[in-house]
Design a protein around this motif. Structure first.
Motif, PDB file in Angstrom:
ATOM      1  N   GLU A  53       4.352  12.779  17.183  1.00 52.29           N
ATOM      2  CA  GLU A  53       4.241  13.820  16.195  1.00 52.29           C
ATOM      3  C   GLU A  53       4.467  13.272  14.799  1.00 52.29           C
ATOM      4  O   GLU A  53       4.475  14.066  13.678  1.00 52.29           O
ATOM      5  CB  GLU A  53       5.267  14.698  16.380  1.00 52.29           C
ATOM      6  N   MET A  54       4.563  11.886  14.495  1.00 52.69           N
ATOM      7  CA  MET A  54       5.047  11.306  13.461  1.00 52.69           C
ATOM      8  C   MET A  54       4.024  10.279  12.902  1.00 52.69           C
ATOM      9  O   MET A  54       3.261   9.714  13.694  1.00 52.69           O
ATOM     10  CB  MET A  54       6.266  10.952  13.294  1.00 52.69           C
ATOM     11  N   GLU A  55       3.872   9.980  11.625  1.00 56.23           N
ATOM     12  CA  GLU A  55       3.007   9.248  11.108  1.00 56.23           C
ATOM     13  C   GLU A  55       3.786   7.863  10.161  1.00 56.23           C
ATOM     14  O   GLU A  55       4.693   8.258   9.713  1.00 56.23           O
ATOM     15  CB  GLU A  55       1.865   9.658  10.318  1.00 56.23           C
ATOM     16  N   ALA A  56       3.264   6.626  10.211  1.00 53.35           N
ATOM     17  CA  ALA A  56       3.882   5.658   9.397  1.00 53.35           C
ATOM     18  C   ALA A  56       3.478   5.683   8.057  1.00 53.35           C
ATOM     19  O   ALA A  56       2.423   6.058   7.889  1.00 53.35           O
ATOM     20  CB  ALA A  56       3.581   4.312   9.940  1.00 53.35           C
ATOM     21  N   ASP A  57       4.556   5.594   7.109  1.00 52.67           N
ATOM     22  CA  ASP A  57       4.279   5.860   5.775  1.00 52.67           C
ATOM     23  C   ASP A  57       4.896   4.518   4.827  1.00 52.67           C
ATOM     24  O   ASP A  57       5.827   4.049   5.277  1.00 52.67           O
ATOM     25  CB  ASP A  57       4.757   7.186   5.339  1.00 52.67           C
ATOM     26  N   HIS A  58       4.037   4.230   3.917  1.00 54.20           N
ATOM     27  CA  HIS A  58       4.922   3.426   2.874  1.00 54.20           C
ATOM     28  C   HIS A  58       5.963   3.914   2.066  1.00 54.20           C
ATOM     29  O   HIS A  58       5.597   4.760   1.513  1.00 54.20           O
ATOM     30  CB  HIS A  58       3.642   2.721   2.123  1.00 54.20           C
ATOM     31  N   VAL A  59       7.041   3.548   2.059  1.00 50.96           N
ATOM     32  CA  VAL A  59       8.150   3.789   1.261  1.00 50.96           C
ATOM     33  C   VAL A  59       7.854   3.922  -0.204  1.00 50.96           C
ATOM     34  O   VAL A  59       7.790   4.556  -0.969  1.00 50.96           O
ATOM     35  CB  VAL A  59       9.413   3.114   1.509  1.00 50.96           C
ATOM     36  N   SER A  60       7.279   2.676  -0.622  1.00 49.67           N
ATOM     37  CA  SER A  60       6.724   2.370  -1.939  1.00 49.67           C
ATOM     38  C   SER A  60       5.274   2.205  -1.542  1.00 49.67           C
ATOM     39  O   SER A  60       4.676   1.483  -0.927  1.00 49.67           O
ATOM     40  CB  SER A  60       7.366   1.188  -2.363  1.00 49.67           C
ATOM     41  N   ALA A  61       4.581   3.024  -2.313  1.00 50.35           N
ATOM     42  CA  ALA A  61       3.068   3.137  -2.035  1.00 50.35           C
ATOM     43  C   ALA A  61       2.492   1.737  -2.315  1.00 50.35           C
ATOM     44  O   ALA A  61       2.619   1.082  -3.042  1.00 50.35           O
ATOM     45  CB  ALA A  61       2.265   4.176  -2.920  1.00 50.35           C
ATOM     46  N   TRP A  62       1.320   1.429  -1.352  1.00 49.85           N
ATOM     47  CA  TRP A  62       0.558   0.176  -1.573  1.00 49.85           C
ATOM     48  C   TRP A  62       0.111   0.153  -2.847  1.00 49.85           C
ATOM     49  O   TRP A  62       0.419  -1.016  -3.582  1.00 49.85           O
ATOM     50  CB  TRP A  62      -0.386   0.301  -0.347  1.00 49.85           C
ATOM     51  N   SER A  63      -0.609   1.090  -3.563  1.00 53.77           N
ATOM     52  CA  SER A  63      -1.168   1.157  -4.889  1.00 53.77           C
ATOM     53  C   SER A  63      -0.049   0.729  -5.710  1.00 53.77           C
ATOM     54  O   SER A  63      -0.555   0.353  -7.030  1.00 53.77           O
ATOM     55  CB  SER A  63      -1.920   2.637  -5.111  1.00 53.77           C
ATOM     56  N   LYS A  64       1.271   0.830  -5.576  1.00 52.31           N
ATOM     57  CA  LYS A  64       2.226   0.493  -6.644  1.00 52.31           C
ATOM     58  C   LYS A  64       3.168  -0.685  -6.270  1.00 52.31           C
ATOM     59  O   LYS A  64       3.992  -0.906  -6.710  1.00 52.31           O
ATOM     60  CB  LYS A  64       3.206   1.661  -6.655  1.00 52.31           C
ATOM     61  N   GLY A  65       2.425  -1.469  -5.447  1.00 55.30           N
ATOM     62  CA  GLY A  65       3.102  -2.777  -4.965  1.00 55.30           C
ATOM     63  C   GLY A  65       3.744  -2.747  -3.521  1.00 55.30           C
ATOM     64  O   GLY A  65       4.385  -3.977  -3.464  1.00 55.30           O
TER      65      GLY A  65
END
Length: 387
Positions: free
Chosen positions: A353-365
């Motif tokens: 029910e969950m998805e992996a997420d970048h804590v700090s967005a890839w586009s921001k490094g």
């Protein structure tokens, strides 16, 4: 449509006055000037590959039938090749010593070097020809359906046939002539070849915004292609002006659409070059073809780059750690649910029910590793976007 079968015309007859010009747009002629081998609605000659053209000659020498050939009667003593252009041009080119064929000993032999009896066998071979007479609409409709030569007409070749006229003739002279010096530049951005009309098709696609048939119908009788050339060159020069380095992934992109979308946007060319280098060096980017539209759009659509996602092992590990900590605090294992005020504040979500997420967005490094991974419920992850 009326058809008449002719059985007494030989290869030698066809080759009388045979003219072959490397600039395909200028046409080919034979039968003592009575036969136009490449009328404007015909595709370019595509058999000059050392295989298909050689196969035609070997078929004649072995006594194999070449199949039916169709002429369109356009005058009292004038004809156009309706079907059979590739075969006729092949034996015409061989008889005029434009290419060689290996003999039984593996030696390359031009026509003037083979034994006289072989020369005579080729020249005396009779061709089965149907002479066709009918209205233009009948001839063109029939032409669209034929596939005797074994290489189907592509979409643009069919359109050239349907809308033949001065506009198609001029378009082929510019975009379907393999001797055009600009083709080397075009190939950096457009897939295909001049012989199969891909450059002409792309030019028409760009200027017509995808409505090629309508555009060709409207301009069929035009005696210049100024608009077509100017628009095509504008797109190419625009790409050249923004991206100084030509990368292989640029070939085949939708440059016409990108030009229309971003042509009025100003760019810092030095910055663009730096962005290209940086993105090409980024190990997390899986789709380099998306780099150029990503840059043109101001870096707002990371989905174009297909950034590498977190692996299953990483997701399971992070999920287990988050869930253990969440249960100890009696809060949700989704960090964003945990700070909310609804019924999900203390909900423990299942892994699926969950998805992996970048804590700090890839586009921001942010990197795509465990230290920058958090598991969010699907609703929050999809709402988070690129923030």
């Amino acid at each position: 449509m009326k058809t008449t079968l002719k059985t007494n015309i030989t290869v030698n007859d066809i080759c009388e006055g045979f003219m072959y010009n490397e600039s395909e747009g200028k046409g080919l002629f034979g039968l003592s000037g009575k036969l136009t081998i490449q009328p404007e609605y015909q595709r370019n000659y595509i058999y000059a590959d050392g295989k298909k053209d050689v196969a035609v000659i070997k078929s004649i020498l072995r006594g194999y039938p070449l199949g039916l050939i169709y002429f369109n009667k356009v005058g009292s003593d004038k004809f156009e090749v309706l079907d059979g252009q590739q075969r006729i041009t092949s034996f015409g080119r061989y008889v005029t010593n434009k290419f060689a064929v290996k003999d039984e000993n593996g030696m390359e032999q031009y026509f003037n070097g083979i034994a006289k009896d072989k020369q005579e066998k080729i020249l005396e071979t009779k061709i089965l020809i149907y002479e066709c007479e009918g209205r233009e609409s009948e001839i063109k409709e029939w032409f669209k359906t034929i596939n005797i030569a074994g290489v189907p007409l592509n979409d643009q070749e069919l359109l050239n046939a349907v809308y033949s006229g001065p506009f198609v003739t001029l378009g082929k002279e510019e975009f379907s002539n393999s001797q055009n010096a600009n083709i080397h530049k075009w190939r950096a951005y457009i897939k295909g070849s001049a012989n199969r009309q891909e450059f002409l098709e792309r030019a028409l696609d760009w200027v017509s915004k995808g409505n090629i048939g309508d555009y060709m119908s409207q301009h069929r009788n035009d005696t210049n292609i100024k608009e077509l050339k100017n628009y095509f060159n504008s797109v190419i020069e625009w790409v050249n002006s923004i991206f100084k380095e030509v990368e292989k992934e640029m070939c085949g992109l939708e440059w016409g659409r990108l030009y229309e979308t971003y042509k009025n946007t100003s760019y810092d060319l030095k910055k663009v070059s730096g962005q290209v280098r940086t993105l090409y060096a980024d190990p997390y980017i899986k789709n380099r073809r998306g780099i150029f539209e990503y840059i043109l759009g101001g870096g707002k659509s990371p989905k174009l780059l297909d950034v590498r996602v977190f692996g299953e092992a990483t997701k399971q590990s992070v999920y287990a750690e988050q869930t253990e900590k969440a249960k100890g605090k009696s809060v949700s294992n989704c960090p964003l649910c945990a700070v909310g005020h609804d019924a999900n504040k203390s909900k423990i979500w299942k892994l699926e029910e969950m998805e992996a997420d970048h804590v700090s967005a890839w586009s921001k490094g942010g990197t795509t590793d465990k230290n920058n991974c958090q598991m969010l419920c699907k609703t929050h992850n999809r709402a988070k976007g690129n923030r």
